[in-house]
Write a protein that holds these residues in place. Sequence first.
Motif, PDB file in Angstrom:
ATOM      1  N   VAL A  79       2.484  71.433  37.665  1.00 26.23           N
ATOM      2  CA  VAL A  79       3.368  70.801  36.666  1.00 26.23           C
ATOM      3  C   VAL A  79       4.253  69.755  37.334  1.00 26.23           C
ATOM      4  CG1 VAL A  79       5.296  71.220  35.083  1.00 26.23           C
ATOM      5  CG2 VAL A  79       3.324  72.741  35.075  1.00 26.23           C
ATOM      6  N   ALA A  80       4.703  70.030  38.555  1.00 24.59           N
ATOM      7  CA  ALA A  80       5.568  69.090  39.272  1.00 24.59           C
ATOM      8  C   ALA A  80       4.794  67.892  39.811  1.00 24.59           C
ATOM      9  CB  ALA A  80       6.274  69.817  40.419  1.00 24.59           C
ATOM     10  N   GLY A  81       3.451  67.948  39.729  1.00 24.74           N
ATOM     11  CA  GLY A  81       2.634  66.839  40.209  1.00 24.74           C
ATOM     12  C   GLY A  81       2.583  66.719  41.722  1.00 24.74           C
ATOM     13  N   LYS A  82       2.799  67.829  42.402  1.00 25.28           N
ATOM     14  CA  LYS A  82       2.781  67.798  43.864  1.00 25.28           C
ATOM     15  C   LYS A  82       1.405  67.403  44.384  1.00 25.28           C
ATOM     16  CE  LYS A  82       6.517  70.884  45.013  1.00 25.28           C
ATOM     17  NZ  LYS A  82       6.924  72.059  45.769  1.00 25.28           N
ATOM     18  N   THR A  83       1.401  66.626  45.433  1.00 25.46           N
ATOM     19  CA  THR A  83       0.153  66.217  46.074  1.00 25.46           C
ATOM     20  C   THR A  83      -0.593  67.453  46.554  1.00 25.46           C
ATOM     21  OG1 THR A  83       1.195  64.173  46.822  1.00 25.46           O
ATOM     22  CG2 THR A  83      -0.846  64.841  47.941  1.00 25.46           C
ATOM     23  N   GLY A  84      -1.866  67.518  46.224  1.00 23.57           N
ATOM     24  CA  GLY A  84      -2.687  68.652  46.643  1.00 23.57           C
ATOM     25  C   GLY A  84      -2.604  69.859  45.730  1.00 23.57           C
ATOM     26  N   LYS A 128       1.570  71.529  25.625  1.00 25.15           N
ATOM     27  CA  LYS A 128       1.675  71.389  24.179  1.00 25.15           C
ATOM     28  C   LYS A 128       1.942  69.932  23.802  1.00 25.15           C
ATOM     29  CE  LYS A 128       3.914  74.641  22.037  1.00 25.15           C
ATOM     30  NZ  LYS A 128       4.948  75.602  21.612  1.00 25.15           N
ATOM     31  N   LYS A 129       1.786  69.618  22.525  1.00 25.16           N
ATOM     32  CA  LYS A 129       1.993  68.244  22.044  1.00 25.16           C
ATOM     33  C   LYS A 129       3.386  67.725  22.367  1.00 25.16           C
ATOM     34  CE  LYS A 129      -1.414  68.413  18.374  1.00 25.16           C
ATOM     35  NZ  LYS A 129      -1.685  68.397  16.940  1.00 25.16           N
ATOM     36  N   ASP A 130       4.369  68.637  22.378  1.00 29.89           N
ATOM     37  CA  ASP A 130       5.736  68.213  22.676  1.00 29.89           C
ATOM     38  C   ASP A 130       5.997  68.055  24.185  1.00 29.89           C
ATOM     39  OD1 ASP A 130       5.951  70.817  23.645  1.00 29.89           O
ATOM     40  OD2 ASP A 130       7.408  71.467  22.135  1.00 29.89           O
ATOM     41  N   GLY A 131       4.954  68.281  24.996  1.00 28.04           N
ATOM     42  CA  GLY A 131       5.073  68.123  26.449  1.00 28.04           C
ATOM     43  C   GLY A 131       5.441  69.397  27.192  1.00 28.04           C
ATOM     44  N   SER A 132       5.843  70.424  26.462  1.00 26.79           N
ATOM     45  CA  SER A 132       6.201  71.678  27.132  1.00 26.79           C
ATOM     46  C   SER A 132       4.948  72.393  27.639  1.00 26.79           C
ATOM     47  CB  SER A 132       6.989  72.590  26.179  1.00 26.79           C
ATOM     48  OG  SER A 132       6.171  72.980  25.089  1.00 26.79           O
ATOM     49  N   LEU A 155       1.884  86.483  25.395  1.00 26.93           N
ATOM     50  CA  LEU A 155       1.018  85.912  26.424  1.00 26.93           C
ATOM     51  C   LEU A 155      -0.126  85.078  25.863  1.00 26.93           C
ATOM     52  CD1 LEU A 155       0.997  88.721  29.128  1.00 26.93           C
ATOM     53  CD2 LEU A 155       2.395  86.657  28.976  1.00 26.93           C
ATOM     54  N   SER A 156      -0.070  84.767  24.557  1.00 25.18           N
ATOM     55  CA  SER A 156      -1.003  83.764  24.028  1.00 25.18           C
ATOM     56  C   SER A 156      -0.426  82.374  24.244  1.00 25.18           C
ATOM     57  CB  SER A 156      -1.295  84.004  22.542  1.00 25.18           C
ATOM     58  OG  SER A 156      -0.141  83.786  21.759  1.00 25.18           O
ATOM     59  N   ALA A 157       0.889  82.285  24.446  1.00 19.77           N
ATOM     60  CA  ALA A 157       1.556  81.005  24.700  1.00 19.77           C
ATOM     61  C   ALA A 157       2.965  81.274  25.214  1.00 19.77           C
ATOM     62  CB  ALA A 157       1.600  80.158  23.438  1.00 19.77           C
ATOM     63  N   CYS A 158       3.062  81.765  26.429  1.00 18.38           N
ATOM     64  CA  CYS A 158       4.356  82.091  27.025  1.00 18.38           C
ATOM     65  C   CYS A 158       4.921  80.843  27.717  1.00 18.38           C
ATOM     66  CB  CYS A 158       4.170  83.218  28.056  1.00 18.38           C
ATOM     67  SG  CYS A 158       5.707  83.778  28.815  1.00 18.38           S
ATOM     68  N   PRO A 159       6.141  80.431  27.379  1.00 20.45           N
ATOM     69  CA  PRO A 159       6.718  79.267  28.052  1.00 20.45           C
ATOM     70  C   PRO A 159       6.677  79.450  29.578  1.00 20.45           C
ATOM     71  CG  PRO A 159       8.096  79.931  26.218  1.00 20.45           C
ATOM     72  CD  PRO A 159       7.058  80.995  26.385  1.00 20.45           C
ATOM     73  N   LEU A 160       6.273  78.403  30.276  1.00 14.32           N
ATOM     74  CA  LEU A 160       6.107  78.488  31.728  1.00 14.32           C
ATOM     75  C   LEU A 160       7.384  78.957  32.414  1.00 14.32           C
ATOM     76  CD1 LEU A 160       4.475  78.101  34.318  1.00 14.32           C
ATOM     77  CD2 LEU A 160       5.131  75.673  34.266  1.00 14.32           C
ATOM     78  N   ASP A 161       8.542  78.483  31.984  1.00 14.76           N
ATOM     79  CA  ASP A 161       9.801  78.904  32.619  1.00 14.76           C
ATOM     80  C   ASP A 161      10.015  80.409  32.463  1.00 14.76           C
ATOM     81  OD1 ASP A 161      10.271  76.294  33.365  1.00 14.76           O
ATOM     82  OD2 ASP A 161      11.690  75.886  31.739  1.00 14.76           O
ATOM     83  N   THR A 162       9.732  80.932  31.278  1.00 11.63           N
ATOM     84  CA  THR A 162       9.867  82.373  31.023  1.00 11.63           C
ATOM     85  C   THR A 162       8.881  83.148  31.887  1.00 11.63           C
ATOM     86  OG1 THR A 162      10.553  81.935  28.748  1.00 11.63           O
ATOM     87  CG2 THR A 162       9.756  84.164  29.235  1.00 11.63           C
TER      88      THR A 162
END
Length: 182
Positions: A79-84, A128-132, A155-162
């Motif tokens: 998600v952070a776009g880290k290289t590798g 998701k469409k909203d970017g989350s 767990l069908s759609a748990c927010p990544l932060d949670t």
Amino acid sequence: MVWDGYFDTLFTRKCHSKGSPCSADGSVCATTADEDQVKRNINYDWAYKYRDHPLAETYTRLHVGSFIGTLRDQLQDFVAGKTGAVKLALYSGHDTTIGPILGSLKAGNRQMLRPPYASNLIFELWKKKDGSRVVRVLFNGEVLQLQEGNQWCDLSACPLDTFSAYLGNYIPSDITAECSAA
């Protein structure tokens, strides 16, 4: 009592049409009722050891916590776009790997049974469409249902932060020190 050995012996023989084991002289053999009891015992044992025992969280932290940390880090790095950062990670394990992971997630009673042969546990990261970002967890092709009273997330759609925060409970900060203290 650890029921794994009994279970493996009985059901491996059954899968290969070898019949139930018998005493050395053949006078006493395991029955279907014996096999059913072993299956009930091992299912209880797994749920208790990996999810329900007061020390289950400590046990699973030490057993699979390092893997859970790797999983969380891979999701966050992507998600952070880290290289590798990896787009797909494939791990192989045994029932004794899947069981503690299911226990740490607080799998429901139907899914907290001893994992069947060739079981799989899939963690998907969705945007998701909203970017989350959300995480979906599948066990043997079905969304993992959580234990009643322990529904910490859908767990069908748990927010990544949670999801990441919850996993943090099972990631040892110093595995050597925690193992030494246990």
